[in-house]
Design an enzyme around this catalytic site. Structure first.
Site, short mmCIF file in Angstrom:
data_model
loop_
_atom_site.label_atom_id
_atom_site.label_comp_id
_atom_site.label_asym_id
_atom_site.label_seq_id
_atom_site.Cartn_x
_atom_site.Cartn_y
_atom_site.Cartn_z
N ASP A 164 0.89 -1.17 0.00
CA ASP A 164 0.00 0.00 0.00
C ASP A 164 0.92 1.21 0.00
OD1 ASP A 164 -1.97 1.80 0.23
OD2 ASP A 164 -2.54 1.29 2.28
N CYS A 190 -3.84 5.15 -2.72
CA CYS A 190 -5.06 5.94 -2.59
C CYS A 190 -4.93 7.18 -3.47
CB CYS A 190 -5.33 6.31 -1.15
SG CYS A 190 -3.98 7.18 -0.38
#
Lengths: 742, 180
Positions: free
Chosen positions: A468, A525
Site C-alpha cells: 500500500d 489511494c
C-alpha cells in the site's frame, strides 16, 4: 442499502458549497458591473421571445401564422406543439392578433396545397380534442410554448432567405420535434419551470442521449448560447470580488459546450480557449491548484470531472469492518444497534463491512471497539486485501502497514495462522499498529520498522506481499483537502519514484516458487496514472511478473493508454475506484503474480552499455533490440541523476527524464508486445554476461539507496565491492579489445 | 530478543498465576505448536516458535513487537501485566467479575469497580485475588484485584470498592503510546 440518515450528506462543507449559498451584496454588485457578460443568460423566456420579435418582427409574424394554421385542422403533429403559441399570444402580444388572423388564411392555403384537404378534415377533430386536454394543463402548455418560440427564433436568426427551405423542412422537423417533446414530457415534471428544464437538458446532453437532445438543444442555444468572456471581462473579474454563483453557472455552460463542441461552440473560438477558462473556473470554484485540475482533466472527461470534484466536497460514509476473530457481523450489528447506532451492511461484495449512518455514541470508543470487535476502516481499504486473499498458513508481508487496518483484515482472513510481517517506515505510526493488532487479538504478526526499499535484504520468500504505497493522496481529497493545493508535479514524480523502488523491492521479497502464492497486490489511494499504471508497467518491465485479475468484480479498468503513454495491455486487469462512481475513496488496485525468482537481465541492455566492446558472446543487437538499449540504459543509470536532480531542486529535469524513461521502452513494447519476456532466456544463455547482469541490477539499486541514506551505505559493502568488480571487468574488456586491435 | 532468565520466568509466572492459576501450563503446552516467552526491550512477548524464527531475521532496534505482548519488567524487576495480555487471560481466568452496563463505562475510564456496579462475581473469590472483569455481555473489559472476598461483597455498602482497577481495554486509546 437505504442511505436515509447519512449525517455526512446533511452537513455539506467546503468553501465552494457554503459560498454558493450566500448571495451577498458583492454578487449583486458583480451582476451590475459585468452586465454584458451575464445578460444573455438572465433573459427570461418571455424576454427572449420579445428579443426575437424585435430582431425579426416580420418573420416572426409569418412564422406564427404557420404555427397557428394547423389548429384550423391539420396533422396532429403540428397541433401538439402549435397550441401553446396560441394560448400565449394573448398574453404576449396584444396587437398581433388581428393581422395574424388574416395571415392564417394565407398560410392555410399554402398548406392545403402541400398536405391535401382530405387529410386535413380528418385530423381536425383530433386536434380539437387534444386542444381541450392541453387546455387543462397549463404548465405543459408553457413548455410547448417555449419550443414553439425557439422554432421561431431559429428561423428568424436563419434569416428570411432560408424561409422557403424552412417551410419545406417543416413537416419533418415537426414530426421530430413532437417526438422529442413527448419524450421530454415523459421524463420531466410538467411543473418544472422553463429555466430548470433547460439546465436539465444541458446536463443530460452531457451523457448518453446527446443526439436525442440535439435538435431541441440547438434551438435554445441559437440565442442563449454560452459566450466566452473576452480578455477585458476577465480583467474586470480579477478586480471584482469573486462571484462563485456565476462561476458555477459558467462552469456548467462551459461543460455543456465542451461536450457538444461542434454544435455549440462560438464561431472562431478554439477548444483550448474554452478549456483554459474551464480550468480557471474549476480551480477558483473548488479551490484546487491549476496543476491538479489539469491532471484530473487528463484522467476524466469534463462532465465526469465535475462529479468527481463534487464528490470530493462531501465525506464518504463511515464504515467499519467486523473482526471475525472475535465476533460475527450479526452479533456486532446487534450490539451496536443497542447502543443507538444506525447501520447497514456495506454491500454485497463484503461480508464483514458495515456502514454507519449515524450514531449517538462515538463510534471509535464504544466498548465493542475497545474489545476489538471491529475496526474503523474505509470501504476502499478492504479491496486490496480481498484482492490479495491471503490463505491460512502463508507468510505475508505488509510493506507499509500503518495503521494496520489491512494487516488485521489479512490476519482475520488467515484466522491468525501463518505469519504476517507488518512493516512501516515511520516509528511513530507503528504505535497505532501495535495498539490495533493487540486490540483485535491478532497474534501472528511481527512488527518491524524498516524502510520498505531495503526489505528484500532483511528477509524474503514471502507467499504474498501487500504494498500500500505512500502516495500523493489524490483519491482521498475529501479526507484531506490540503491535497487540493499542496501537490505539484514534483510531488507526484517524487512519490512515483519511491513507489517504483518499493514495488521492485516488494517483488524481490516474493517467492515465486510458493505453491499457493507468489502474489503481490499494489495499491495506492491516488488516482494519478503516474503513481499507478505507470509504476505497475515499470515493474512489469523490470521483473518477472505478470498481471492477474484482482478478483474484484467492480471498479473501473486501469488505463492501458494514457495521453502519449502506452502501457502493457494487461493493465486492464487492474482496478480503479472513484469517489463519485463507487462512493468510496479513490483507489487503485493491481494484482501481480511473480512467475520466476530470477531478476531478469535487461535484454541486451548491458552489452549495449559497453558499446565499444564488440559483442563476443552475443550477436550484435538486431534492429529490434537496438531501440530498447537506450531505454534500458537510461533505466539502469538515470535514477542516480534523477535523485541528484531532486536534491538540487531541479524538478523540471526530473520530470523530463522520467518521461523519457517510460516513453522509450513503451514504444518498444508496443512494437514487440510480450517479446521482451521471451528474450530474457535468450540472454540467459550467454554465460559470462548473465552471471554479472543481475548484480549490476542490484548494484544500481544499492547505489540509489546510498543516495538516500547513509545507513544503507554501511549496510551493503558487498554491493560496493561488486560494483568495483564490474568496473574492473569492463576495464579489462576494453584493454583486451585495444590490445586485439593493436 | 532473548529467552527469560530463571528469575524473570518465576516473577512473571507468579503474576500470571494470580489470574489463571494452574491454567498457565495450557499457555506453554499448546496442541497447535510450541509457544514461548521472549524478552525484548524489557517487554515479554508470547510467540509461536515458527514466528519467532522469522523474527530473528529482524535486527533488534528495528523490531517493534512480535506476537502478543504480555507485560513488562519494571526497573525494579517486578512484572507488570499489560492489557494486551487480556486475550490470553480471559479464557483461562479462574475468578471473574461482571460489571453492570452502567458501570462499564466507568471501569473503561480507569476507575475501580464499586459495589453498585457489581453485576456478578465468582463464588469463593478471596480478598486480593486477581480477577478478570467482564461486561454483562461476557465481553472481557480488563482485569484487577478483588478488594473484598465474595462474602464481604454481599454486606458492604454500595459505594465501596470491590475490585481494584489494574488494566482495562480503554488503555488502547488512553495510552496507545506506552502499550509496548
Amino acid at each position: 442499502m437505504g442511505r436515509k440518515l447519512d449525517p455526512t450528506n446533511k452537513v455539506k462543507r467546503g468553501p465552494g458549497r457554503k459560498a454558493r449559498k450566500q448571495k451577498g451584496a458583492e454578487t449583486e454588485l458583480a451582476k451590475f458591473l459585468v452586465e454584458e457578460d451575464t445578460e444573455p443568460k438572465r433573459l427570461s423566456s418571455r424576454a427572449r421571445k420579445r428579443a426575437a420579435k424585435r430582431t425579426q418582427p416580420s418573420v416572426q409574424a409569418t412564422e406564427e401564422t404557420v404555427k397557428k394554421q394547423p389548429q384550423k385542422g391539420f396533422t396532429d403533429e403540428n397541433s401538439e406543439w402549435l397550441k401553446p403559441a396560441k394560448r400565449k399570444r394573448p398574453v404576449d402580444e396584444s396587437d398581433g392578433e388581428e393581422d395574424s388572423d388574416s395571415q392564417w388564411e394565407q398560410e392555410e392555403d399554402e398548406e392545403e396545397e402541400n398536405t391535401g384537404a382530405g387529410l386535413k378534415a380528418k385530423e381536425a377533430n383530433e386536434d380539437e380534442e387534444e386542444k381541450e386536454e392541453d387546455g387543462g394543463d397549463d404548465d405543459s402548455d408553457d413548455d410547448e410554448a417555449m419550443v414553439d418560440d425557439y422554432g421561431a427564433m431559429e428561423d428568424s436568426s436563419e434569416g428570411e432567405a432560408d424561409d422557403a427551405d424552412g417551410e419545406e423542412l417543416l413537416p419533418i422537423e415537426r414530426a421530430a420535434r413532437k417526438q422529442k417533446k413527448l419524450e421530454a414530457a415523459m421524463e420531466q415534471d410538467s411543473d418544472e419551470d422553463e429555466e430548470d428544464e433547460e439546465e436539465e437538458e444541458e446536463e443530460e446532453s452531457g451523457s448518453e442521449h446527446v443526439d436525442e437532445e440535439d435538435t431541441v438543444q440547438a434551438n435554445i442555444d441559437e440565442l442563449d448560447r454560452f459566450k466566452l468572456p473576452d480578455s477585458e471581462d476577465r480583467e474586470k473579474e480579477g478586480l471584482l470580488p469573486i462571484d462563485l454563483q456565476s462561476i458555477y453557472q459558467r462552469i456548467k455552460d462551459n461543460v455543456d459546450v465542451l461536450s457538444n463542441f461542434a454544435s455549440k461552440r462560438e464561431e472562431g473560438k478554439e477548444r483550448a480557449e474554452y478549456l483554459s477558462l474551464l480550468k480557471k473556473d474549476l480551480s477558483t470554484y473548488y479551490s484546487y491548484n491549476t496543476f491538479l485540475i489539469e491532471k484530473l482533466l487528463d484522467i476524466f472527461p469534463v462532465s465526469e470531472l465535475i462529479d468527481f470534484l463534487e464528490a470530493n466536497e462531501i465525506h464518504r460514509p463511515v464504515t467499519i469492518r467486523t473482526n471475525t476473530l472475535k465476533t460475527r457481523r450479526r452479533d456486532l450489528a446487534q450490539a451496536l444497534i443497542n447502543r443507538g447506532v444506525n447501520l447497514d451492511p456495506l454491500g454485497k461484495w463484503s461480508k464483514v463491512g458495515l456502514v454507519i449512518f449515524d450514531s449517538s455514541v462515538p463510534i471509535g470508543a464504544t466498548p465493542e471497539y475497545l474489545a476489538g470487535q471491529y475496526m474503523l476502516q474505509g470501504a476502499s481499504s478492504l479491496l486490496p486485501v480481498m484482492a490479495l486473499s491471503p490463505q491460512e498458513g502463508e507468510s505475508v508481508l505488509d510493506m507499509s502497514c500503518a495503521p494496520a487496518g489491512k494487516t488485521t483484515y489479512m490476519a482475520q482472513l488467515m484466522r491468525n495462522t501463518g505469519v504476517i510481517v507488518a512493516n512501516d517506515a515511520s516509528a511513530e505510526r507503528l504505535k497505532s499498529v501495535v495498539g490495533n493488532i493487540h486490540r483485535l487479538g491478532v497474534t501472528n504478526t511481527v512488527i518491524c520498522n524498516y524502510d520498505g526499499r531495503q526489505f528484500p535484504k532483511v528477509m524474503g520468500g514471502f507467499d504474498r506481499v501487500l504494498l500500500d504505497a505512500p502516495c500523493s493522496g489524490t483519491g482521498v481529497i475529501s479526507k484531506d483537502p490540503a491535497v487540493k493545493t499542496s501537490k505539484d508535479e514534483a510531488d507526484i514524480q517524487r512519490s512515483a519514484h519511491l513507489q517504483k523502488e518499493l514495488i521492485l523491492s516488494a517483488i524481490d521479497s516474493l517467492n515465486a516458487e510458493s505453491k499457493t502464492g507468489g502474489y503481490l497486490v499494489y495499491c495506492t489511494c491516488s488516482i494519478m496514472v503516474e503513481e499507478n499504471e505507470w509504476v505497475v508497467d515499470y515493474a512489469l518491465k523490470k521483473r518477472n511478473v505478470k498481471l492477474v485479475p484482482t478478483g474484484l468484480d467492480f471498479g473501473k479498468e486501469g488505463f492501458t493508454r494514457f495521453k502519449e503513454r502506452r502501457f502493457h495491455p494487461s493493465l486492464h486487469l487492474s482496478r480503479r475506484f472513484y469517489p463519485h462512481s463507487h462512493n468510496m475513496d479513490g483507489f487503485f488496485v493491481a494484482k501481480l503474480k511473480k512467475f520466476s525468482n530470477t531478476v531478469p537481465a535487461m535484454p541486451a541492455g548491458e552489452p549495449a552499455e559497453e558499446e565499444n566492446v564488440p559483442a563476443e558472446t552475443e550477436t550484435p543487437a538486431p534492429s529490434k533490440e537496438s531501440p530498447k538499449n537506450p531505454g534500458s540504459k537510461v533505466k539502469g543509470k538515470k535514477p542516480l541523476k534523477v535523485k541528484a536532480g531532486i536534491a538540487k531542486g531541479k524538478v523540471a529535469t526530473n520530470g523530463t527524464v522520467a518521461k523519457n524513461l517510460t516513453k522509450k521502452p513503451t514504444d518498444v513494447l508496443k512494437k514487440k508486445g510480450m517479446k521482451d519476456r521471451k528474450m530474457k532466456p535468450k540472454v540467459a544463455k550467454d554465460g559470462t554476461e548473465t552471471a554479472k547482469e543481475p548484480k549490476v541490477e542490484e548494484k544500481n539499486e544499492g547505489s540509489r539507496f546510498e543516495k538516500k541514506s547513509d545507513k544503507k551505505r554501511s549496510k551493503n559493502p558487498m554491493k560496493e565491492s561488486n560494483r568495483m568488480g564490474k568496473n574492473k571487468f569492463k576495464k579489462f574488456k576494453k584493454m583486451l579489445k585495444k590490445e586485439e586491435v593493436a | 530478543m532473548r529467552p527469560l532468565t530463571e528469575d524473570e520466568t518465576k516473577t512473571m509466572f507468579e503474576k500470571l498465576s494470580k489470574y489463571i492459576g494452574e491454567n498457565i501450563k495450557l499457555l506453554v503446552d499448546r496442541p497447535d505448536g510450541t509457544y514461548c516467552f521472549r524478552l525484548h526491550n524489557d517487554r515479554v512477548y508470547y510467540i509461536s516458535e515458527k514466528i519467532l524464527k522469522l523474527a530473528t531475521n529482524i535486527s533488534r532496534e528495528k523490531l517493534v513487537s512480535v506476537g502478543t505482548c504480555f507485560g513488562k519488567f519494571t526497573k525494579t524487576q517486578k512484572f507488570r501485566l499489560h492489557i494486551t495480555a487480556l486475550d490470553f487471560l480471559a479464557p483461562y481466568a479462574k475468578f471473574k467479575v461482571w460489571v453492570k452496563p452502567g458501570a462499564e463505562q466507568s471501569f473503561l475510564y480507569g476507575n475501580h469497580v464499586l459495589k453498585s456496579g457489581l453485576g456478578r462475581i465468582t463464588e469463593n473469590t478471596a480478598q486480593y485475588q486477581g480477577v478478570v472483569v467482564y461486561s454483562m455481555a461476557d465481553v472481557p473489559l480488563g482485569f484487577g484485584v478483588a478488594a473484598k472476598s465474595t462474602q464481604e461483597c454481599r454486606r458492604v455498602d454500595p459505594m465501596s470498592i470491590v475490585v481494584f482497577h489494574q488494566a482495562d481495554i480503554g488503555e488502547y486509546i488512553r495510552s496507545e503510546d506506552t502499550l509496548t
